[in-house]
Design an enzyme around this catalytic site. Structure first.
Site, PDB file in Angstrom:
ATOM      1  N   THR A   1      -1.032   4.769   0.959  1.00  0.00           N
ATOM      2  CA  THR A   1       0.288   4.148   0.858  1.00  0.00           C
ATOM      3  C   THR A   1       0.320   3.108  -0.266  1.00  0.00           C
ATOM      4  O   THR A   1      -0.716   2.532  -0.585  1.00  0.00           O
ATOM      5  CB  THR A   1       0.572   3.487   2.221  1.00  0.00           C
ATOM      6  OG1 THR A   1       0.736   4.531   3.152  1.00  0.00           O
ATOM      7  CG2 THR A   1       1.784   2.602   2.226  1.00  0.00           C
TER       8      THR A   1
ATOM      9  N   ARG B   1       6.758  12.188  13.388  1.00  0.00           N
ATOM     10  CA  ARG B   1       6.040  10.919  13.603  1.00  0.00           C
ATOM     11  C   ARG B   1       6.623   9.820  12.686  1.00  0.00           C
ATOM     12  O   ARG B   1       6.908  10.055  11.527  1.00  0.00           O
ATOM     13  CB  ARG B   1       4.559  11.128  13.282  1.00  0.00           C
ATOM     14  CG  ARG B   1       3.702   9.864  13.367  1.00  0.00           C
ATOM     15  CD  ARG B   1       3.199   9.469  12.016  1.00  0.00           C
ATOM     16  NE  ARG B   1       2.292   8.319  12.078  1.00  0.00           N
ATOM     17  CZ  ARG B   1       2.006   7.548  11.039  1.00  0.00           C
ATOM     18  NH1 ARG B   1       2.508   7.819   9.863  1.00  0.00           N
ATOM     19  NH2 ARG B   1       1.208   6.528  11.164  1.00  0.00           N
ATOM     20  N   VAL B   2       6.797   8.645  13.237  1.00  0.00           N
ATOM     21  CA  VAL B   2       7.256   7.515  12.431  1.00  0.00           C
ATOM     22  C   VAL B   2       6.126   6.495  12.344  1.00  0.00           C
ATOM     23  O   VAL B   2       5.614   6.037  13.369  1.00  0.00           O
ATOM     24  CB  VAL B   2       8.513   6.861  13.059  1.00  0.00           C
ATOM     25  CG1 VAL B   2       8.908   5.597  12.293  1.00  0.00           C
ATOM     26  CG2 VAL B   2       9.676   7.855  13.081  1.00  0.00           C
ATOM     27  N   GLY B   3       5.722   6.168  11.126  1.00  0.00           N
ATOM     28  CA  GLY B   3       4.676   5.154  10.928  1.00  0.00           C
ATOM     29  C   GLY B   3       5.294   3.779  10.702  1.00  0.00           C
ATOM     30  O   GLY B   3       6.469   3.544  11.021  1.00  0.00           O
ATOM     31  N   ASP B   4       4.528   2.894  10.126  1.00  0.00           N
ATOM     32  CA  ASP B   4       4.986   1.514   9.937  1.00  0.00           C
ATOM     33  C   ASP B   4       5.754   1.273   8.639  1.00  0.00           C
ATOM     34  O   ASP B   4       6.529   0.328   8.537  1.00  0.00           O
ATOM     35  CB  ASP B   4       3.772   0.579   9.936  1.00  0.00           C
ATOM     36  CG  ASP B   4       2.805   0.943   8.798  1.00  0.00           C
ATOM     37  OD1 ASP B   4       2.332   2.103   8.771  1.00  0.00           O
ATOM     38  OD2 ASP B   4       2.548   0.099   7.931  1.00  0.00           O
TER      39      ASP B   4
ATOM     40  N   THR C   1      -0.676  -1.818   4.782  1.00  0.00           N
ATOM     41  CA  THR C   1      -1.104  -0.424   4.724  1.00  0.00           C
ATOM     42  C   THR C   1      -2.195  -0.224   5.768  1.00  0.00           C
ATOM     43  O   THR C   1      -2.858  -1.182   6.162  1.00  0.00           O
ATOM     44  CB  THR C   1      -1.629  -0.069   3.310  1.00  0.00           C
ATOM     45  OG1 THR C   1      -2.175   1.256   3.339  1.00  0.00           O
ATOM     46  CG2 THR C   1      -2.714  -1.011   2.825  1.00  0.00           C
TER      47      THR C   1
ATOM     48  N   GLY D   1      -0.846   3.187  10.879  1.00  0.00           N
ATOM     49  CA  GLY D   1       0.542   2.817  11.115  1.00  0.00           C
ATOM     50  C   GLY D   1       0.904   2.512  12.550  1.00  0.00           C
ATOM     51  O   GLY D   1       1.695   1.608  12.823  1.00  0.00           O
TER      52      GLY D   1
HETATM   53  N1  ASP Z   1       0.563   2.994   7.120  1.00  0.00           N
HETATM   54  C1  ASP Z   1       0.793   4.340   6.672  1.00  0.00           C
HETATM   55  C2  ASP Z   1       1.266   5.169   7.848  1.00  0.00           C
HETATM   56  O1  ASP Z   1       0.747   5.003   8.925  1.00  0.00           O
HETATM   57  C3  ASP Z   1      -0.426   4.947   6.081  1.00  0.00           C
HETATM   58  C4  ASP Z   1      -1.100   4.109   5.012  1.00  0.00           C
HETATM   59  O2  ASP Z   1      -0.904   2.924   4.951  1.00  0.00           O
HETATM   60  O3  ASP Z   1      -1.830   4.658   4.192  1.00  0.00           O
HETATM   61  O4  ASP Z   1       2.109   6.013   7.669  1.00  0.00           O
END
Ligand code: ASP
Length: 293
Positions: free
Chosen positions: A172, A200-203, A222, A225
């Site tokens: 990310t 899926r929903v990440g952060d 990063t 998530g």
């Molecule tokens: N935080 C991101 C997610 O979970 C992945 C990442 O930071 O590389 O989608």
């Protein structure tokens, strides 16, 4: 106030293509800094993140990981110190999710648009259709799916989880900047986790989790998530800056990583506080990053 900018390209294990990755990160940081000299923090953050999204070596925009179903869906968010914010989740077929997030912030009454309707919004706003998949990412997906293609979706999710256990599947990107008026902005953009389960929903697209910014400071996170989400990590790091009388950005980033450690989760944090101090911390082998102050 002296303008400052910090960018990251993900917290990960050391891998191949590190030289190419760091070159693209330095370039994005320098371009963002040039913009910062003439314009404001949010312009600089958007431009820097656009350049990171254009790198095939980073997991955002071009070169995003494919999801389990072979499609790329991306998340991005951007926020200013006046608490205005915009984000997109699960957007497809655009080159620069961060600019769509900026458009949500500037042109709508909303903070987050998600899924196919976020994509429709982007196209109706004139963002060109663009397929962000690259040959190496398609080949990687095909190689992995070869093993799993006979299975049902639920079996695939289970097997992919096992396949990826212990491997960092990140990359990310994010940026925080402070301009010469003391204005702060932060932004984050991602292709999600490798072989993300569709839906899926990440952060990274969630204000308060992957990105947060107030007059006390700006943060981009990063890492894993799900854990960043439940911790509301970016907001917590800004809270730390807000509450501690002499709290500085570096302490705040370290505090955030301690929070991640408490959940056995990996990641990295960049931030800038209202005095213009830079902070960063991570608990992986590297946080690919660069800053100019
Ligand atoms: N935080 C991101 C997610 O979970 C992945 C990442 O930071 O590389 O989608």
């Amino acid at each position: 106030m002296k303008p400052k900018i910090i960018v990251h390209g993900g917290a990960r294990n050391l891998g191949n293509k590190e030289t190419e990755r760091i070159k693209d990160i330095i370039n994005a940081c320098e371009i963002g800094y040039q913009v910062l000299l003439d314009k404001n923090a949010v312009e600089a953050v958007e431009i820097a993140v656009r350049h990171l999204e254009a790198s095939a070596y980073l997991n955002a925009g071009v070169g995003s990981y494919l999801q389990l179903d072979g499609r790329v869906r991306m998340d991005a968010s951007i926020m200013k110190d006046d608490l205005s914010a915009g984000a997109v989740i699960g957007i497809e077929d655009v080159e620069h999710p961060i600019s769509v997030a900026r458009r949500v912030m500037d042109m709508t009454q909303h903070v987050i648009l998600s899924g196919p309707l976020a994509t429709d919004f982007a196209h109706s706003e004139g963002f060109p259709r663009f397929d962000p998949r690259t040959r190496p990412k398609i080949d990687l997906w095909m190689e992995i799916m070869e093993e799993f293609h006979q299975k049902t979706t639920y079996e695939q999710i289970f097997h992919v989880d096992r396949y990826l256990t212990g491997r960092f599947k990140l990359g990310t990107v994010g940026c925080v900047a402070i301009d010469n008026n003391g204005g702060i902005a932060a932004g984050t953009s991602t292709g999600g986790l490798k072989l993300n389960v569709p839906g899926r929903v990440g952060d990274s697209g969630i204000i308060g989790a992957g990105t947060y910014c107030s007059k006390f400071g700006g943060v981009s996170c990063t890492g894993y998530g799900e854990k960043i989400l439940v911790l509301s990590l970016a907001r917590q790091v800004v809270n730390y800056l807000q509450q501690g009388k002499s709290a500085k950005a570096m302490d705040a980033a370290e505090y955030g990583i301690k929070e991640l450690n408490s959940l056995d989760a990996y990641g990295g944090i960049i931030c800038i506080d209202k005095e213009g101090n830079l902070g960063y911390s991570y608990n992986t082998e590297i946080l690919t990053m660069h800053y100019i102050e």
